[in-house]
Structures are given as structure tokens and as C-alpha cells.
Design a protein around this motif. Structure first.
Motif, mmCIF file in Angstrom:
data_model
loop_
_atom_site.group_PDB
_atom_site.id
_atom_site.type_symbol
_atom_site.label_atom_id
_atom_site.label_comp_id
_atom_site.label_asym_id
_atom_site.label_seq_id
_atom_site.Cartn_x
_atom_site.Cartn_y
_atom_site.Cartn_z
ATOM 1 N N UNK A 171 43.396 -22.123 -122.498
ATOM 2 C CA UNK A 171 44.639 -22.800 -122.871
ATOM 3 C C UNK A 171 45.200 -22.239 -124.169
ATOM 4 N N UNK A 172 44.330 -21.909 -125.117
ATOM 5 C CA UNK A 172 44.786 -21.327 -126.377
ATOM 6 C C UNK A 172 45.423 -19.965 -126.187
ATOM 7 N N UNK A 173 44.824 -19.145 -125.324
ATOM 8 C CA UNK A 173 45.387 -17.814 -125.067
ATOM 9 C C UNK A 173 46.732 -17.907 -124.361
ATOM 10 N N UNK A 174 46.831 -18.819 -123.403
ATOM 11 C CA UNK A 174 48.103 -18.986 -122.691
ATOM 12 C C UNK A 174 49.197 -19.456 -123.638
ATOM 13 N N UNK A 200 49.412 -18.978 -126.885
ATOM 14 C CA UNK A 200 49.785 -17.857 -127.747
ATOM 15 C C UNK A 200 50.673 -16.861 -127.026
ATOM 16 N N UNK A 201 50.354 -16.588 -125.762
ATOM 17 C CA UNK A 201 51.161 -15.677 -124.948
ATOM 18 C C UNK A 201 52.575 -16.222 -124.757
ATOM 19 N N UNK A 202 52.692 -17.528 -124.480
ATOM 20 C CA UNK A 202 54.014 -18.135 -124.263
ATOM 21 C C UNK A 202 54.861 -18.081 -125.527
ATOM 22 N N UNK A 203 54.261 -18.352 -126.671
ATOM 23 C CA UNK A 203 55.007 -18.327 -127.934
ATOM 24 C C UNK A 203 55.541 -16.918 -128.200
ATOM 25 N N UNK A 204 54.713 -15.898 -127.956
ATOM 26 C CA UNK A 204 55.141 -14.517 -128.194
ATOM 27 C C UNK A 204 56.249 -14.115 -127.233
ATOM 28 N N UNK A 205 56.123 -14.458 -125.948
ATOM 29 C CA UNK A 205 57.144 -14.090 -124.969
ATOM 30 C C UNK A 205 58.479 -14.768 -125.273
ATOM 31 N N UNK A 261 49.609 -11.406 -144.622
ATOM 32 C CA UNK A 261 50.850 -11.377 -143.848
ATOM 33 C C UNK A 261 52.062 -11.604 -144.746
ATOM 34 N N UNK A 262 51.917 -12.479 -145.726
ATOM 35 C CA UNK A 262 53.018 -12.739 -146.663
ATOM 36 C C UNK A 262 53.332 -11.486 -147.486
ATOM 37 N N UNK A 263 52.274 -10.791 -147.931
ATOM 38 C CA UNK A 263 52.479 -9.574 -148.725
ATOM 39 C C UNK A 263 53.111 -8.466 -147.902
ATOM 40 N N UNK A 264 52.834 -8.436 -146.605
ATOM 41 C CA UNK A 264 53.406 -7.420 -145.727
ATOM 42 C C UNK A 264 54.740 -7.871 -145.124
ATOM 43 N N UNK A 265 55.214 -9.053 -145.507
ATOM 44 C CA UNK A 265 56.497 -9.603 -145.042
ATOM 45 C C UNK A 265 56.509 -9.846 -143.531
ATOM 46 N N UNK A 266 55.388 -10.314 -143.027
ATOM 47 C CA UNK A 266 55.314 -10.659 -141.607
ATOM 48 C C UNK A 266 55.812 -12.079 -141.384
ATOM 49 N N UNK A 267 56.147 -12.373 -140.140
ATOM 50 C CA UNK A 267 56.400 -13.740 -139.712
ATOM 51 C C UNK A 267 55.160 -14.230 -138.973
ATOM 52 N N UNK A 268 54.841 -15.493 -139.118
ATOM 53 C CA UNK A 268 53.595 -16.005 -138.559
ATOM 54 C C UNK A 268 53.838 -17.286 -137.768
ATOM 55 N N UNK A 269 52.929 -17.548 -136.833
ATOM 56 C CA UNK A 269 52.875 -18.798 -136.096
ATOM 57 C C UNK A 269 51.419 -19.225 -136.013
ATOM 58 N N UNK A 270 51.183 -20.527 -135.796
ATOM 59 C CA UNK A 270 49.818 -21.047 -135.814
ATOM 60 C C UNK A 270 49.592 -21.964 -134.621
ATOM 61 N N UNK A 271 48.551 -21.683 -133.862
ATOM 62 C CA UNK A 271 48.176 -22.462 -132.676
ATOM 63 C C UNK A 271 46.702 -22.823 -132.803
ATOM 64 N N UNK A 272 46.350 -24.039 -132.455
ATOM 65 C CA UNK A 272 44.944 -24.448 -132.396
ATOM 66 C C UNK A 272 44.631 -24.936 -130.993
ATOM 67 N N UNK A 273 43.382 -24.781 -130.580
ATOM 68 C CA UNK A 273 42.969 -25.329 -129.282
ATOM 69 C C UNK A 273 41.658 -26.096 -129.441
ATOM 70 N N UNK A 274 41.652 -27.304 -128.862
ATOM 71 C CA UNK A 274 40.474 -28.161 -128.874
ATOM 72 C C UNK A 274 40.668 -29.267 -127.840
ATOM 73 N N UNK A 275 39.634 -30.009 -127.570
ATOM 74 C CA UNK A 275 39.655 -31.040 -126.539
ATOM 75 C C UNK A 275 40.099 -30.427 -125.213
ATOM 76 N N UNK A 276 41.226 -30.823 -124.676
ATOM 77 C CA UNK A 276 41.649 -30.319 -123.369
ATOM 78 C C UNK A 276 42.932 -29.511 -123.415
ATOM 79 N N UNK A 277 43.432 -29.176 -124.609
ATOM 80 C CA UNK A 277 44.728 -28.514 -124.673
ATOM 81 C C UNK A 277 44.850 -27.647 -125.917
#
Length: 682
Positions: A574-577, A579-584, A527-543
Motif C-alpha cells: 500500500x505504501x509503494x502504491x 508513492x507511485x500515485x503521488x508521483x504520477x 533536499x532543502x540544500x539541493x532545492x528539491x521538492x518533497x512529499x511524505x507518505x507513511x504506511x502502517x496498520x492497513x493503509x
């Protein structure tokens, strides 16, 4: 040898004939460029043979030369006409427009005569010759589509600007590429009859000789070319003789069977592989001055024809799983037969139900990734639940931080813009249309808005047929508003990638998270070589948690990933939701955003947001993400012997690109070549 009068040339394989630079212009035009001799290239014998085979038998369908830079790929192809028997090398530039490739209206003739006249393009010149595309993996998508259509039919149909005509266009397609700059899509890759991986020589004596020959060529091009004239003539005569032998080659039934067996073992799609192998084997036999194809010809032909077509055989866990279940049922039936029916052993085990219930209640209070078993082990529903959820030992894994595993070069993920928006961003990931003047001019179009980027050539072509009927009023050329055309440009832009990573307890087993972190770091580097912007989300436990908001800082993303703990339940929905919220939210700030959601998970889940089944809930959310037009990639981390395929099922619901984590590495073609050399049938 006659010099090649070419206006331009690559410094690596062209050299200007020495002479007095103060001579008159008419004498200067007689000086030409000399190509580095084909026969003088050292250390690339397999590449030479692949090119000669296509000269002997054009029905092979061309060759793709893929390898690192500076390995004489372009030098060999551009000098191929030195040994060809009447075939010329027609080069297709990367910046060629659609009109230049396909053909268009002849402006000069149309203006003078008053009738539309056709001017042929590169595909017409390539008829009966060699069409060479340097850096073929960087060719524009619309040009690729045009070439694919003509290569399949052998006829170029033109329907444009009031012109309807067609002409034959049968050519040998030769392409060169550097895999580090991206791969070809499978449809275009399959059009190349054979494939050769090109690498630099590791032999010190050969490398030393390369330097000597290069310096000698630069010092005196004419003398160097003359020195190698004899070898070039011998190669040309060898090609001509092999062309005479080709119609006499006989193919036995045993050769056909062996070819079909090898292709079937390689799991190639379609029947093009068999046809190319036979045509290649015929050329090999003709080159060796034989009338029959032997087993060695088929083996060598397979090394040329199969590397870019060979596919991994699909996993077949279901029969194994069914066999294990059948064995388990048989063993249980035997035990029931041998046991005394009156004793009823299954009912004797729960002698102390109070102690069991206390232990189970204590386990439920702990924060664990897995739910306890609720049904007896011989129940069908229990088998499904145990398969869908992590093994019992995963539940004992508490929070832990794994190291980042091995990183690698990521293969081309073939991400494209799925809409028609014009974008202004910078980057190297995706080709998209742009309304700026920075992109490549690919074609022209009429515009309803104010023209800011005039397509002068297209405007002249549109106006040319009407000059004989328009009042000139002293003008040489009359252009009306309906003739005006604007340039349609294409450029590469970056994307916004949101990584959604499974960090539950199941990922901590068997060093799985270490491998996942290595893969994500590899994707981040890409992603860095292609000059993309990135975000990082993890999901575990209950959220699900946003570890890093959208940024261009790959270092921050890697630091967050390095410190990411593993443990707890698996709230996939919860992880998919999240990710969707961050993109929107990001789309509200940037209208021309190209969002990509990358889910890294095995698809297993045991925690839902609502009272629904966790996996069904995740699929419903995935469908919503797909409906919103967000491109999705699912990276499957499942490594168990019996694979459930939950991540693949989820990818299907999301219309996502699906990759197993081991399939992300870019050197798949190189691996195929190495695997082919050790083929069991050889």
C-alpha cells in the motif's frame, strides 16, 4: 626567482608585484604574479609529502586532496612547479568545453590553407606534466568520461569534425575538492593513486604563524619569495636525487606478501591498490635515500593508497543462521533420544485446546502488527514465517510517538537524469541538459529547429574547411545553413522526492523509529540544500497515508515526521502504491519532473492488498515502479543480528539504489582514514 606571468590567479595564492600603476603598458606587462612559496606553507606536511612522492614517481597515478575550504590545497598544487624537476602544472578549468579539453579544428589555419588542421587541447599540454583539476567533484560528466579514457590508455584519440588523429597524453592527475559539495563517482575516484584528507591546523602557534606568513607575502611578494628560495632549491634537489635512486629500489618477496595481505584485509576491488602501494613505497624509500623498502614504508603507503579504496566486508549472516539451525536440530535430536518414545512429549502439551483457541481468537480481534503463529515451532515453514515477520514482542507495541534521532550530513546519493529531456527548473541536485541560455556551454550540435543559442566557435569550425571552394562575393567568410551549430548547455536542477516511511509496530522496537526519523530529517535537510521538492507518505496498520503533499517547505515535512506515530501492521504494498500515485499525479502537472521515490523500511510486510503473499505483492508493485522509469532509493532499516535481506531483495526488483541506514552519512572517507590508522596488520 622569475615571476610567473599569468593573466589570472587565485587571490589566495597569487600576489601582484608592487610597482607604479601609472607606468606604460609595455612595462606593465613585464610585471608578474608571484605564487605563495610551496615550502612556506605550514601545517600540511602529509599533503606536501603526497605531492612530492608523485613528482618522484609519476607511476603512483596522482593524488586527490579532499578537505575543508581554506586549507591551502590549491595553493600547494599551483606552486608545485617551484620544486618539480621540469614538470609543469596544467590546470583544467571547470567551465572548459569538450573542444578545449580534447582538441579541435584550427580555425585560422584551416581557413587560410583550406584543409582541416588540428589544434591540440589541454590534454596535449598535460602530456608529461601535471594535470590539476580544482573542485574536481564539480566537473561535468562528459569531461570526466574523456579524462578517464585518456588516463587509462595514455593516448588521446580524436574523431570529430572530419579530423582523425591521436597523441600521447600521460600525466599525473591531481585533484582538490571539498566533500561538502559532493563526492566523486567510484570510477573516477579510483583513478587517483593516493588520497589525503586535508584539515586545518588545531595548533594555535601554527595558526598564528600562518597569519604572519600570509601578511608578509601580501606586504612584499618579491622579498617573501626570495626568502624561501633556499628551501625551494633544497626540496627540488631532494626530488631530483630521489628520482635517481628510484630505479635502484629493490622489492623483496616478504614486502610483496605483506602488501597483498594488507590490501586483502582492506577488501579493495581489483589490483590497483597493490600496485599503487608498491609504487608509493618505492618513492618513500627513494625520498629517504634508501635502496630497500621496509615495513614502515608499506604502512605509510597504505595510509595514502587505501582510504578511498577500502570497502566494508559484506555481512555473512547465512553461515551463522545455518549454524544456529544446526545447533537447534542437534539439541532437538538429543532430547528425542533421551526421552521415552512411548510418552511422545510433543502430543502432551495441548491438554486444554479450548482455552488456547479462546486466547488466540481474542488476540486476532486486536489491531496488531504481527500475525500469530500457525505452525509448530519445529516446522521449516514456521521458521521462515517467524523470520520474515517481526518478533512477537513487536505485536504488543501500541501507537507511540518517538523523538527524532541524531541527524547528520548525507553522503552524495549520485542521482542522475536517466532520460534526455531538456529541463528549465532550478536546483543543485542533478545535472541535466537545458534549452535555456543559463547553463554551462559544454558542446555544440546541429539543430532542426530555429537557432536561439548560436555556437559561434563551432559554426566557424564547420565552415572553415570549405572557404577555399565557396564563392566569397566580397565576403571574408561564407557560412551556409549546414554550418550552423547551436550550443548544448548543461545545468543543475532540483528533483521531486517522495519519502515512503514504514511506521508499523516493528519500527518501534529498540528505538528503531527514532533512528529512522533522524535519518529522514537528514535526507530532508539535504533536499532543502539541493532545492528539491518533497512529499511524505507513511504506511502502517492497513493503509498508507499522505502526510504531506509535494512542497518546498522542509519545516512542514519535519513537523509531520515529528508527530508521526508508530504501531500496527505493515502494508508495504500500500505504501509503494501510494508513492507511485503521488508521483504520477505530479508528473501530469510538470512534464519535466525528475521524480525520486525513497523507501525507508526493513522490507518486512504482513498485510497485502489482494489475497497474494504480501512480500511477493510488494515486489510486483516495485517492478511496475521501475518500469515507469521512476528512480528509487531503498534505505534498509534492518538492525537485527540475523539479517533477512528483504529490503535488499526488494531494491533489486525495483532496480533501486540500496543503502543501509548507517551508510547514509557523508564522512565515509574520513572514517576509512581513521580505521586505517588502527589497522590490525599495522
Amino acid at each position: 626567482m622569475q615571476p610567473y606571468n599569468l593573466p589570472i590567479g587565485n587571490a589566495a595564492d597569487l600576489c601582484l608585484q608592487p610597482g607604479n600603476h601609472q607606468v606604460k603598458k609595455e612595462k606593465r606587462t613585464q610585471r608578474g604574479f608571484y605564487r605563495f612559496p610551496f615550502a612556506a606553507v605550514i601545517g600540511q606536511e602529509k599533503v606536501k609529502k603526497a605531492l612530492l612522492l608523485n613528482l618522484i614517481n609519476p607511476q603512483i597515478g596522482g593524488v586527490l586532496l579532499a578537505g575543508e575550504k581554506g586549507t591551502a590545497k590549491s595553493t600547494l598544487v599551483r606552486s608545485l612547479n617551484q620544486v618539480a624537476n621540469g614538470m609543469a602544472v596544467v590546470e583544467l578549468p571547470l567551465n572548459a568545453t569538450e573542444d578545449r579539453v580534447i582538441g579541435s579544428i584550427d580555425i585560422e589555419k584551416t581557413i587560410s590553407v583550406g584543409k582541416r588542421s588540428f589544434e591540440s587541447g589541454i590534454l596535449k599540454k598535460a602530456d608529461g606534466n601535471i594535470l590539476y583539476i580544482d573542485e574536481v567533484n564539480l566537473l561535468s560528466e562528459h569531461i570526466v568520461n574523456s579524462i578517464l579514457e585518456v588516463a587509462a590508455s595514455g593516448v588521446n584519440h580524436i574523431e570529430r569534425e572530419g579530423i582523425a588523429c591521436e597523441h600521447a597524453s600521460r600525466f599525473v592527475l591531481i585533484g582538490t575538492m571539498n566533500p561538502e559539495e559532493g563526492f566523486l563517482r567510484s570510477q573516477f575516484l579510483d583513478r587517483f593513486g593516493i588520497y589525503v584528507e586535508v584539515g586545518g591546523s588545531k595548533n594555535l602557534a601554527e595558526r598564528k604563524e600562518v597569519i604572519k606568513r600570509r601578511l608578509a607575502f601580501e606586504s612584499s611578494p618579491a622579498a617573501f619569495v626570495k626568502k624561501w628560495e633556499t628551501e625551494a632549491t633544497e626540496l627540488r634537489d631532494q626530488v631530483i636525487e630521489a628520482q635517481r635512486k628510484l630505479p635502484l629500489i629493490k622489492i623483496s618477496e616478504s614486502i610483496l606478501k605483506l602488501t597483498a595481505d594488507i590490501v586483502n584485509e582492506a577488501n579493495c576491488a581489483g589490483n590497483r591498490a597493490e600496485l599503487v602501494m608498491i609504487q608509493t613505497a618505492k618513492a618513500l624509500a627513494a625520498l629517504d635515500n634508501r635502496k630497500n623498502i621496509n615495513i614502515d614504508d608499506i604502512k605509510e603507503a597504505a595510509e595514502f593508497a587505501l582510504p578511498h579504496r577500502k570497502r566494508e566486508k559484506p555481512d555473512e549472516p547465512e553461515p551463522q543462521e545455518e549454524q544456529q539451525e544446526q545447533e537447534q536440530q542437534d539439541s532437538e535430536a538429543e532430547e528425542e533420544t533421551e526421552a521415552n518414545p512411548d510418552e511422545n512429549p510433543p502430543e502432551e502439551e495441548p491438554d486444554d485446546p479450548d482455552n488456547n483457541s479462546e486466547e488466540e481468537s481474542e488476540k486476532q480481534e486486536e489491531d496488531q502488527p504481527d500475525t500469530p503463529e500457525a505452525d509448530p515451532p519445529d516446522s521449516d515453514e514456521s521458521d521462515d514465517d517467524e523470520a520474515r515477520e517481526p518478533e512477537p514482542e513487536f505485536s504488543e507495541i501500541l501507537d507511540q510517538i518517538d523523538e527524532i534521532g541524531r541527524s547528520f550530513i548525507v553522503r552524495n546519493l549520485n542521482i542522475k537524469a536517466i532520460d534526455r529531456k531538456k529541463r528549465k527548473g532550478e536546483g543543485k541536485r542533478i545535472k541535466t541538459k537545458t534549452d535555456t541560455k543559463q547553463g554551462q556551454y559544454i558542446k555544440s550540435a546541429m539543430s532542426k529547429n530555429k537557432i536561439t543559442d548560436l555556437a559561434f566557435d563551432a559554426t566557424l569550425r564547420a565552415a572553415a574547411p570549405f572557404q577555399s571552394v565557396r564563392e566569397k562575393n566580397g565576403l571574408a567568410l561564407v557560412i551556409k545553413s549546414e554550418d550552423i551549430r547551436e550550443k548544448v548547455r548543461e545545468k543543475r536542477t532540483g528533483s521531486t522526492i517522495v519519502f515512503v516511511v514504514d511506521a508499523s509496530g516493528s519500527m518501534g522496537a529498540k528505538k528503531r523509529m527514532e533512528t529512522v526519523k533522524g535519518a529522514v530529517v537528514s535526507l530532508l535537510t539535504d533536499a532543502y540544500q539541493k532545492r528539491d521538492r518533497v512529499g511524505l507518505i507513511s504506511f502502517r496498520k492497513n493503509e498508507a497515508e499522505v502526510l504531506l503533499n509535494i512542497t518546498r517547505s522542509i519545516d512542514l515535512a519535519q513537523k509531520c515526521l515529528r508527530d508521526l506515530p508508530t504501531g500496527g501492521k505493515t502494508p508495504l504494498a500500500a505504501g509503494l502504491i501510494k508513492g507511485y500515485e503521488v508521483i504520477k499525479n505530479e508528473q501530469r502537472k510538470h512534464e519535466d519532473l525528475l521524480p525520486i521515490l525513497v523507501l525507508v523500511s526493513d522490507g518486512r510486510t504482513n498485510t497485502a492488498i489482494t489475497d497474494n503473499d504480501p512480500f511477493s505483492e510488494a515486489k510486483e508493485i516495485g517492478k511496475k515502479i521501475s518500469f515507469e522509469g521512476i528512480q528509487t532509493i531503498v534505505v534498509d532499516t534492518e538492525v537485527d543480528f540475523i539479517k533477512l535481506g528483504l529490503a535488499k531483495e526488494l531494491a533489486s526488483c525495483m532496480n533501486a539504489r540500496y543503502y543501509r541506514i548507517e551508510d547514509l552519512e557523508a564522512d565515509v572517507l574520513a572514517d576509512a582514514v581513521r580505521d586505517l590508522s588502527n589497522h590490525s596488520l599495522f
